[in-house]
Design a protein around this motif. Sequence first.
Motif, PDB file in Angstrom:
ATOM      1  N   LYS A 196      93.165  76.125  46.273  1.00 13.08           N
ATOM      2  CA  LYS A 196      92.311  76.050  47.459  1.00 13.08           C
ATOM      3  C   LYS A 196      90.897  76.521  47.119  1.00 13.08           C
ATOM      4  O   LYS A 196      89.902  75.952  47.593  1.00 13.08           O
ATOM      5  N   MET A 197      90.797  77.550  46.297  1.00 11.21           N
ATOM      6  CA  MET A 197      89.482  78.038  45.885  1.00 11.21           C
ATOM      7  C   MET A 197      88.771  77.007  45.008  1.00 11.21           C
ATOM      8  O   MET A 197      87.552  76.804  45.141  1.00 11.21           O
ATOM      9  N   LEU A 198      89.505  76.349  44.120  1.00 10.55           N
ATOM     10  CA  LEU A 198      88.916  75.298  43.294  1.00 10.55           C
ATOM     11  C   LEU A 198      88.334  74.171  44.147  1.00 10.55           C
ATOM     12  O   LEU A 198      87.215  73.704  43.915  1.00 10.55           O
ATOM     13  N   GLN A 199      89.101  73.754  45.145  1.00 13.83           N
ATOM     14  CA  GLN A 199      88.645  72.674  46.016  1.00 13.83           C
ATOM     15  C   GLN A 199      87.403  73.079  46.797  1.00 13.83           C
ATOM     16  O   GLN A 199      86.443  72.300  46.919  1.00 13.83           O
ATOM     17  N   GLU A 200      87.401  74.295  47.306  1.00 17.67           N
ATOM     18  CA  GLU A 200      86.262  74.766  48.094  1.00 17.67           C
ATOM     19  C   GLU A 200      85.027  74.944  47.209  1.00 17.67           C
ATOM     20  O   GLU A 200      83.913  74.605  47.606  1.00 17.67           O
ATOM     21  N   MET A 242      84.382  80.793  53.109  1.00 14.70           N
ATOM     22  CA  MET A 242      85.737  80.356  52.765  1.00 14.70           C
ATOM     23  C   MET A 242      86.179  80.968  51.440  1.00 14.70           C
ATOM     24  O   MET A 242      87.306  81.466  51.312  1.00 14.70           O
ATOM     25  N   LEU A 243      85.295  80.950  50.436  1.00 16.95           N
ATOM     26  CA  LEU A 243      85.640  81.529  49.139  1.00 16.95           C
ATOM     27  C   LEU A 243      85.910  83.028  49.268  1.00 16.95           C
ATOM     28  O   LEU A 243      86.840  83.554  48.642  1.00 16.95           O
ATOM     29  N   HIS A 244      85.102  83.703  50.077  1.00  9.58           N
ATOM     30  CA  HIS A 244      85.342  85.131  50.311  1.00  9.58           C
ATOM     31  C   HIS A 244      86.716  85.353  50.931  1.00  9.58           C
ATOM     32  O   HIS A 244      87.451  86.266  50.536  1.00  9.58           O
ATOM     33  N   ARG A 293      81.562  72.128  48.151  1.00 10.11           N
ATOM     34  CA  ARG A 293      80.291  72.601  48.675  1.00 10.11           C
ATOM     35  C   ARG A 293      80.105  72.239  50.152  1.00 10.11           C
ATOM     36  O   ARG A 293      79.062  71.757  50.577  1.00 10.11           O
ATOM     37  N   HIS A 294      81.126  72.491  50.947  1.00 16.32           N
ATOM     38  CA  HIS A 294      81.054  72.283  52.394  1.00 16.32           C
ATOM     39  C   HIS A 294      80.206  73.362  53.054  1.00 16.32           C
ATOM     40  O   HIS A 294      79.845  74.367  52.432  1.00 16.32           O
ATOM     41  N   ASP A 295      79.932  73.173  54.353  1.00 13.25           N
ATOM     42  CA  ASP A 295      79.311  74.232  55.139  1.00 13.25           C
ATOM     43  C   ASP A 295      80.208  75.471  55.130  1.00 13.25           C
ATOM     44  O   ASP A 295      81.433  75.353  55.099  1.00 13.25           O
TER      45      ASP A 295
END
Length: 296
Positions: free
Chosen positions: A144-148, A159-161, A152-154
């Motif tokens: 999920k972190m890789l995808q986020e 989200m990464l945090h 580079r979404h809003d």
Amino acid sequence: MNGPQTQAIAQYSLEESSSLASRYFEILDVEGQFRRHKANFLLPHRKDYYFFCLVRQGSSRHWVDYVPYTLQANRFYFTGPQQIQVKEKTEPLSGIMLSFTEEYLQLQENQALRQLPILENPEQGHELRLEPDQVQFLEDVLRKMLQEFAARHDWRNRMLHSYLNVLLIYLSRLYTGSFSGGIAGPDLALLKRFRAAIDQHFHRLHHVADYAELLHLTPNHLTDRIKQQSGKTAIQHIHERLMLEAKRQLFHTDRSVSEIAWQLGFEDASYFHRFFKRLEGKTPSFFRTSTREMYP
């Protein structure tokens, strides 16, 4: 391997290591050979960032401080900015790598993460053995972190945090369960402040009274509270930090025992010699010789 080198221990930043020119944060899905800083092969070095890796396949051999390990599948490896590393043997690797800096942890939304056991690493660990369900959980969060990270979404950073928060809390549970000396509990503020003070000042402050003054406590009160919270005395924490750095320098450099003693704040090299032998059971020179014999 022909033993440690004589030059100063190098330090690498995430920005110069990153394939994405990131200053603070990077996550990569690795399939096949992957090397950073090929020139540092067999050379002691430090990273100025936290490095995590969930290994699917791999058999590379590394040293963290003066402890060797060989990568194995379905294990999680982690190192911090202060640990000295040596790449001894590299093999193709399959896994997910996550890196982030102290600067990233200083961002307001990330500051609380710094107090988690997996980052504080009181036991100086670097490997977690995983059960199949634990592998699945970590793989899911990291993907999920890789995808986020890639999309580079809003609100990407938020989200990464959030994902990183979940990941580090989960890893901290595994950490405290894996290391018998792992410390958990809600009332650890003083212990964390004490350890942070030791990390900052151990090169020149060796006495409980010095740290008690920094923390605005009496030496007896500090000793009682630290023993209650950690099971170790305050002076044990100070001595363990000194011994860790002494062993790093003895193993990874060719500095003389007298020079190492001076760098650690011992004005008398003979006192450092007695101090080391009392805690380790062998002299600094014998420790250096016997541990280096582990190099093939």
